[in-house]
Design a protein around this motif. Structure first.
Motif, short mmCIF file in Angstrom:
data_model
loop_
_atom_site.label_atom_id
_atom_site.label_comp_id
_atom_site.label_asym_id
_atom_site.label_seq_id
_atom_site.Cartn_x
_atom_site.Cartn_y
_atom_site.Cartn_z
N MET A 402 46.37 64.23 45.19
CA MET A 402 45.06 64.65 44.71
C MET A 402 45.13 64.91 43.21
O MET A 402 46.15 65.38 42.71
CB MET A 402 44.62 65.92 45.45
N THR A 403 44.04 64.62 42.52
CA THR A 403 43.99 64.79 41.07
C THR A 403 43.15 66.00 40.70
O THR A 403 42.03 66.16 41.20
CB THR A 403 43.41 63.53 40.40
N LEU A 404 43.70 66.85 39.85
CA LEU A 404 42.99 68.03 39.38
C LEU A 404 42.13 67.69 38.18
O LEU A 404 42.39 66.71 37.47
CB LEU A 404 43.99 69.13 39.00
N SER A 405 41.12 68.51 37.93
CA SER A 405 40.23 68.26 36.80
C SER A 405 40.85 68.69 35.48
O SER A 405 40.45 68.22 34.41
CB SER A 405 38.89 68.99 37.01
N SER A 406 41.85 69.58 35.53
CA SER A 406 42.56 70.02 34.33
C SER A 406 43.93 70.53 34.75
O SER A 406 44.15 70.85 35.92
CB SER A 406 41.78 71.12 33.61
N PRO A 407 44.89 70.62 33.82
CA PRO A 407 46.24 71.08 34.17
C PRO A 407 46.23 72.48 34.77
O PRO A 407 45.52 73.37 34.30
CB PRO A 407 46.98 71.04 32.83
N ALA A 408 47.02 72.67 35.82
CA ALA A 408 47.10 73.96 36.51
C ALA A 408 48.42 74.64 36.20
O ALA A 408 49.45 73.98 36.04
CB ALA A 408 46.95 73.78 38.01
N SER A 409 48.39 75.96 36.12
CA SER A 409 49.62 76.73 35.95
C SER A 409 50.13 77.27 37.28
O SER A 409 51.33 77.45 37.47
CB SER A 409 49.40 77.89 34.97
N THR A 410 49.20 77.50 38.24
CA THR A 410 49.55 78.09 39.53
C THR A 410 48.62 77.53 40.60
O THR A 410 47.45 77.28 40.34
CB THR A 410 49.38 79.62 39.49
N ILE A 411 49.15 77.36 41.82
CA ILE A 411 48.32 76.96 42.95
C ILE A 411 48.53 77.93 44.11
O ILE A 411 49.56 78.60 44.19
CB ILE A 411 48.59 75.51 43.40
N MET A 412 47.56 77.97 45.02
CA MET A 412 47.63 78.87 46.18
C MET A 412 46.77 78.31 47.30
O MET A 412 45.66 77.83 47.06
CB MET A 412 47.13 80.27 45.81
N ARG A 413 47.29 78.36 48.53
CA ARG A 413 46.50 77.97 49.69
C ARG A 413 45.59 79.12 50.08
O ARG A 413 46.00 80.26 50.19
CB ARG A 413 47.45 77.63 50.86
N ILE A 414 44.31 78.81 50.30
CA ILE A 414 43.40 79.79 50.85
C ILE A 414 42.71 79.16 52.06
O ILE A 414 42.88 77.97 52.34
CB ILE A 414 42.36 80.27 49.81
N GLY A 415 41.95 79.96 52.82
CA GLY A 415 41.29 79.45 54.00
C GLY A 415 42.14 79.56 55.25
O GLY A 415 43.15 80.28 55.27
N PHE A 416 41.79 78.83 56.30
CA PHE A 416 42.40 79.03 57.61
C PHE A 416 42.40 77.73 58.41
O PHE A 416 41.72 76.77 58.06
CB PHE A 416 41.67 80.13 58.38
N GLN A 417 43.14 77.73 59.51
CA GLN A 417 43.33 76.54 60.34
C GLN A 417 42.36 76.53 61.49
O GLN A 417 42.11 77.56 62.13
CB GLN A 417 44.77 76.51 60.87
N THR A 418 41.79 75.36 61.79
CA THR A 418 40.94 75.22 62.97
C THR A 418 41.35 74.07 63.86
O THR A 418 40.86 73.93 64.96
CB THR A 418 39.46 75.00 62.55
N LYS A 419 42.26 73.17 63.40
CA LYS A 419 42.66 72.02 64.19
C LYS A 419 44.02 72.26 64.81
O LYS A 419 44.81 73.01 64.27
CB LYS A 419 42.70 70.77 63.31
#
Length: 419
Positions: A402-419
């Motif tokens: 996946m391509t980001l719109s601008s450079p990132a310094s940190t990432i984190m998963r949010i949300g939840f699983q349904t499948k």
């Protein structure tokens, strides 16, 4: 008769052939039909500006909200909806609503916003969360901050600061247990240094429910809870508090030693798993089973750059300094798969190890800033910081980029699983 019999056999063959041709084709699993529609990947740029990506369609939104403070430490809540932002030097804790709401059998997506309520206490430092309860230990006065996810969506939400606990000012830790109980570190004022030696179990009115002076070590750092047990790292063993008011110690096993870098100063847990994992800077990662009062080494090495649970608690993901990633079964501790993976650079590993030991342990209590995980997939910030590579946790093979719109310094998963 022979011709009629032959015709019948021919017809039977045709019918059988048609039945064979009509066998349903099983759709092969793909990232799009395996990943939950309610998983999002949050990212921050160097200025603290927040963005959120939907990994299924690649859409990136950059909401018009105030940026996160420079140097803040950010943690996802157990539900995957709220981010707790700890501003240690300014003594402020803020709460951020991602708008991704889990209603168990379905979800909703609302506007992203900062909550109005904040918590103020000197030097908020150690973060712990279990079953919707967030607890932060404030080093500056020994108090604890408690916030409950169930009340965050109400207009009257206000985190509670429990102070005057009689535990001295120290570099401590606290966490929540079932029954709204709190396992909290206490320091002996006659012992020099910043670390505590014992733990006590308190209720929400600050009354002592359990204490045992014999359950002690010369120094405690870090803790985690799964609701039933709370485990604290210690120089000669881990201290354990149970929701039934039991306190005990599990002695460290070889090759752990009560000397600098050789004992577990970081502990991690997940609400869905009965096994805790502790990290020693020089000795590696150890599985701790508080119910069995045992521990064992599952990874030996002084090159752990980060480790964390997958979103559902079924996997433990270990990042080595060489950027080799190991995926362990979080119940057995056995390695499932490992592979070398290109990852965005973080603070040089030897430089991190040269830091103050307690600062190093504090950094390790957080999830790696360039890796995050849902239930089935590992998200990796690429060396360019403009792409996120998605890997299947079963084999660490690429599932999507996946391509980001601008450079990132940190990432984190949010949300939840349904499948």
């Amino acid at each position: 008769m022979k011709k009629r019999a032959l015709s019948i056999l021919s017809l039977a063959f045709v019918v059988f052939s048609c039945q064979e041709d009509e066998t349903p084709i099983v759709e092969q699993p793909t990232f799009e039909n395996q990943e939950s529609e309610w998983i999002r990947i949050a990212s921050w740029d160097a200025t603290g500006r927040f963005s959120m990506m939907n990994p299924l369609n690649g859409n990136v939104s950059t909401p018009n909200v105030n940026p996160f403070a420079e140097g803040s430490r950010n943690y996802i809540s157990p539900s995957g909806q709220y981010i707790t932002s700890v501003e240690r030097s300014s003594g402020i804790v803020r709460f951020f609503d991602t708008g991704i709401v889990n209603h168990e059998d379905h979800g909703h997506e609302y506007d992203i916003r900062w909550l109005n309520a904040t918590a103020e206490a000197p030097l908020p430092t150690h973060y712990s969360a279990s079953r919707g309860n967030i607890v932060i230990f404030n080093d500056g006065d020994g108090s604890i901050t408690w916030a409950r996810e169930a009340t965050m969506e109400t207009p009257s939400f206000q985190p509670v600061v429990l102070g005057d606990l009689g535990n001295e000012v120290h570099h401590g830790a606290a966490t929540w247990l079932n029954g709204n109980k709190f396992a909290v570190t206490f320091k002996n004022p006659d012992i020099p240094g910043a670390l505590p030696q014992t733990i006590k179990l308190l209720d929400s009115n600050k009354a002592v429910l359990a204490e045992n002076a014999a359950v002690n070590v010369s120094g405690i750092h870090g803790d985690a809870s799964n609701g039933e047990f709370a485990v604290f790292g210690g120089t000669t063993g881990v201290l354990v508090a149970r929701a039934n008011n039991e306190l005990f110690r599990i002695d460290n096993v070889a090759p752990l030693e009560p000397t600098s870098g050789n004992w577990m100063g970081t502990i991690k847990a997940h609400d869905n798993n009965s096994i805790f994992y502790g990290w020693s800077r020089n000795k590696g990662i150890f599985a701790i089973d508080p119910a069995a009062k045992s521990m064992r080494n599952v990874y030996s090495g002084d090159d752990v750059a980060g480790y964390f649970f997958s979103a559902d608690g079924s996997k433990l993901i270990v990042q080595r300094a060489s950027n080799e990633v190991l995926v362990l079964d979080a119940t057995s501790g056995n390695t499932v798969v490992q592979a070398a993976i290109p990852v965005a650079s973080v603070e040089y590993f030897s430089a991190r190890k040269a830091r103050d030991e307690f600062e190093m342990y504090r950094l390790m209590s957080e999830n790696p800033p360039v890796l995050t995980s849902s239930e089935k997939y590992l998200y990796v910030l690429s060396p360019s910081r403009t792409q996120i590579d998605v890997l299947d946790l079963t084999d660490l093979k690429s599932a999507k980029t996946m391509t980001l719109s601008s450079p990132a310094s940190t990432i984190m998963r949010i949300g939840f699983q349904t499948k």
